[in-house]
Design an enzyme around this catalytic site. Sequence first.
Site, PDB file in Angstrom:
ATOM      1  N   LYS A 103      46.661  26.671  37.993  1.00  0.00           N
ATOM      2  CA  LYS A 103      46.050  28.024  38.242  1.00  0.00           C
ATOM      3  C   LYS A 103      45.683  28.825  37.069  1.00  0.00           C
ATOM      4  O   LYS A 103      46.728  28.701  36.200  1.00  0.00           O
ATOM      5  CB  LYS A 103      46.837  28.876  39.230  1.00  0.00           C
ATOM      6  CG  LYS A 103      46.097  29.720  40.324  1.00  0.00           C
ATOM      7  CD  LYS A 103      45.395  29.125  41.283  1.00  0.00           C
ATOM      8  CE  LYS A 103      44.557  30.233  41.964  1.00  0.00           C
ATOM      9  NZ  LYS A 103      43.774  29.341  43.215  1.00  0.00           N
TER      10      LYS A 103
HETATM   11  P1  NAD Z   1      36.537  37.411  46.334  1.00  0.00           P
HETATM   12  O1  NAD Z   1      36.947  38.251  45.264  1.00  0.00           O
HETATM   13  O2  NAD Z   1      35.186  36.704  46.537  1.00  0.00           O
HETATM   14  O3  NAD Z   1      36.841  38.446  47.753  1.00  0.00           O
HETATM   15  C1  NAD Z   1      37.832  38.980  47.970  1.00  0.00           C
HETATM   16  C2  NAD Z   1      37.860  39.910  49.183  1.00  0.00           C
HETATM   17  O4  NAD Z   1      38.831  40.507  49.388  1.00  0.00           O
HETATM   18  C3  NAD Z   1      36.756  41.129  49.006  1.00  0.00           C
HETATM   19  O5  NAD Z   1      35.808  41.402  50.030  1.00  0.00           O
HETATM   20  C4  NAD Z   1      37.516  42.226  48.685  1.00  0.00           C
HETATM   21  O6  NAD Z   1      36.754  43.574  48.915  1.00  0.00           O
HETATM   22  C5  NAD Z   1      38.693  41.942  49.742  1.00  0.00           C
HETATM   23  N1  NAD Z   1      39.967  42.663  49.411  1.00  0.00           N
HETATM   24  C6  NAD Z   1      40.449  42.700  47.812  1.00  0.00           C
HETATM   25  N2  NAD Z   1      41.767  43.379  47.840  1.00  0.00           N
HETATM   26  C7  NAD Z   1      41.899  43.752  49.456  1.00  0.00           C
HETATM   27  C8  NAD Z   1      42.791  44.434  50.032  1.00  0.00           C
HETATM   28  N3  NAD Z   1      43.985  44.896  49.228  1.00  0.00           N
HETATM   29  N4  NAD Z   1      42.626  44.621  51.363  1.00  0.00           N
HETATM   30  C9  NAD Z   1      41.781  44.114  52.125  1.00  0.00           C
HETATM   31  N5  NAD Z   1      40.707  43.687  51.416  1.00  0.00           N
HETATM   32  C10 NAD Z   1      40.851  43.324  50.215  1.00  0.00           C
HETATM   33  O7  NAD Z   1      37.913  36.333  46.569  1.00  0.00           O
HETATM   34  P2  NAD Z   1      37.581  34.808  47.265  1.00  0.00           P
HETATM   35  O8  NAD Z   1      37.234  33.760  46.577  1.00  0.00           O
HETATM   36  O9  NAD Z   1      36.871  35.026  48.484  1.00  0.00           O
HETATM   37  O10 NAD Z   1      39.254  34.414  47.573  1.00  0.00           O
HETATM   38  C11 NAD Z   1      40.083  35.229  48.647  1.00  0.00           C
HETATM   39  C12 NAD Z   1      41.201  34.511  48.870  1.00  0.00           C
HETATM   40  O11 NAD Z   1      40.723  33.124  49.107  1.00  0.00           O
HETATM   41  C13 NAD Z   1      42.260  34.594  47.717  1.00  0.00           C
HETATM   42  O12 NAD Z   1      43.548  34.406  48.349  1.00  0.00           O
HETATM   43  C14 NAD Z   1      41.984  33.060  47.066  1.00  0.00           C
HETATM   44  O13 NAD Z   1      43.065  32.591  46.239  1.00  0.00           O
HETATM   45  C15 NAD Z   1      41.790  32.168  48.464  1.00  0.00           C
HETATM   46  N6  NAD Z   1      40.949  31.025  47.952  1.00  0.00           N
HETATM   47  C16 NAD Z   1      39.565  31.149  47.544  1.00  0.00           C
HETATM   48  C17 NAD Z   1      39.018  29.967  47.218  1.00  0.00           C
HETATM   49  C18 NAD Z   1      37.488  29.740  46.782  1.00  0.00           C
HETATM   50  O14 NAD Z   1      36.967  28.807  46.658  1.00  0.00           O
HETATM   51  N7  NAD Z   1      36.905  31.026  46.043  1.00  0.00           N
HETATM   52  C19 NAD Z   1      39.606  28.523  47.439  1.00  0.00           C
HETATM   53  C20 NAD Z   1      40.842  28.630  48.138  1.00  0.00           C
HETATM   54  C21 NAD Z   1      41.365  29.826  48.396  1.00  0.00           C
END
Ligand code: NAD
Length: 412
Positions: A103
Amino acid sequence: MILTNSGSNIFFENAVRALNIPDGTAELLRRPWRELTVSLPIRMDHGGVGVFTGYRIQHNGARGPYKGGVRYHPNANKKEVESLASLMTWKTALLNLPFGGAKGGIECDPLQLSENELKQLTRRYIMNIEHIIGPQRDIPAPDMGTNAKTMGWMMDAYGQVHGYEPASVTGKPIELGGSLGRESATGRGVIYVLNELAKEMGFSVNKDTSIAIQGFGNVGSWAAQIAYQEGYSIVAVSDIDCGIYNSNGLDIPRLTNHIAKGGTIKSFEDGETISNAELIGVDATIFIPAAIENTITIDNLDKLKSKVVIEAANHPVTPDADQELHSRGVTIIPDILANSGGVTVSYFEWTQNIQQFQWDEIRINSELKTRIKNAFESVQGKVAKENLSYRDAAFQIGIAKVAEAVELRGFI
Ligand code: NAD
């Protein structure tokens, strides 16, 4: 021993005990194999210099090149990145992908940086870690605060030193060798897992099953769109500012369109505005945390009405809350299974880049479905046979595979 701020080590230690993994092997699995912290100076738009801190943590490479996303977030500290790197190791093993786990992170607030500053920061980060990454070493991908555009900059910066190499990162724009279906893959995988669970638990794939989703970024918004297409009723969603609730179900295509045109969840007039704290207590069959870690804790779990939690985010349920919810009969599908769609399609992207060939989206989604189904069935089989939680079963399957690879490679 490495302690993590999110406590995934507790799940790891439980699995080590249950699997009787020898002490030396367990110690090797516990530690990150390599950690790199870099200082990243950039010229800010106001003319001064900003110095940021970045990390790349390679947790375990016994099963193949390290693989994992890069997060841009104000709380992206070393302990958090270490913990997320270990999750990637168990996730790639659980899904039978030929990768280890890693990571990355940069401690910054991407919402406060201009595109020019973000581009400089990304390029500087890659120039400082290029000697430990590459298609057969370690392959970065997007995570919170990063996206396809960021990955295009990373690929270019890596190429400046090593030559044009699309397989060096995944989650790139399609025009640069990205895979069809990668952008939606994590959210799609979440709903494929949910569909498998629906068969197992007997709830229906239609409007009678309601869903609340925290986070409307890449993962949350795609999970919402795909769940809506499948026929589920999405009654609440949120972003960092607030949530929106409609007991009759939100019009997700309209909401997505509203956001694409620059709108926000707050300005969408199709339901009642609620806080993120209230979102957890919404009357919904399924709760999908898809934003940050530690969303459900021992202090707020009493509010949760849903009987099923699908962990689209990493570490959204703290270990003590996990134990308590399990004892209350709440089914929790752990992150390493629930959000594995992203790394699975990243694997397809890497494979296509190496083959210099492009698969169509139908093939991507169908291969994704097969892999998620297989992983779900292996976890479900262990849950049923040994009366375990989904988390314990998934961790044990992933960790056992990595332990076996370590032993077969003759490290110890
Ligand atoms: P992103 O940055 O695209 O979106 C994050 C979302 O969460 C946004 O809508 C933001 O406004 C909201 N957010 C941020 N802080 C917040 C809070 N304190 N309370 C409520 N909402 C909040 O991120 P993403 O890529 O969608 O990732 C989200 C989660 O999924 C993370 O934990 C990430 O590690 C996990 N993840 C992502 C992927 C991927 O392919 N992008 C893969 C596996 C896991």
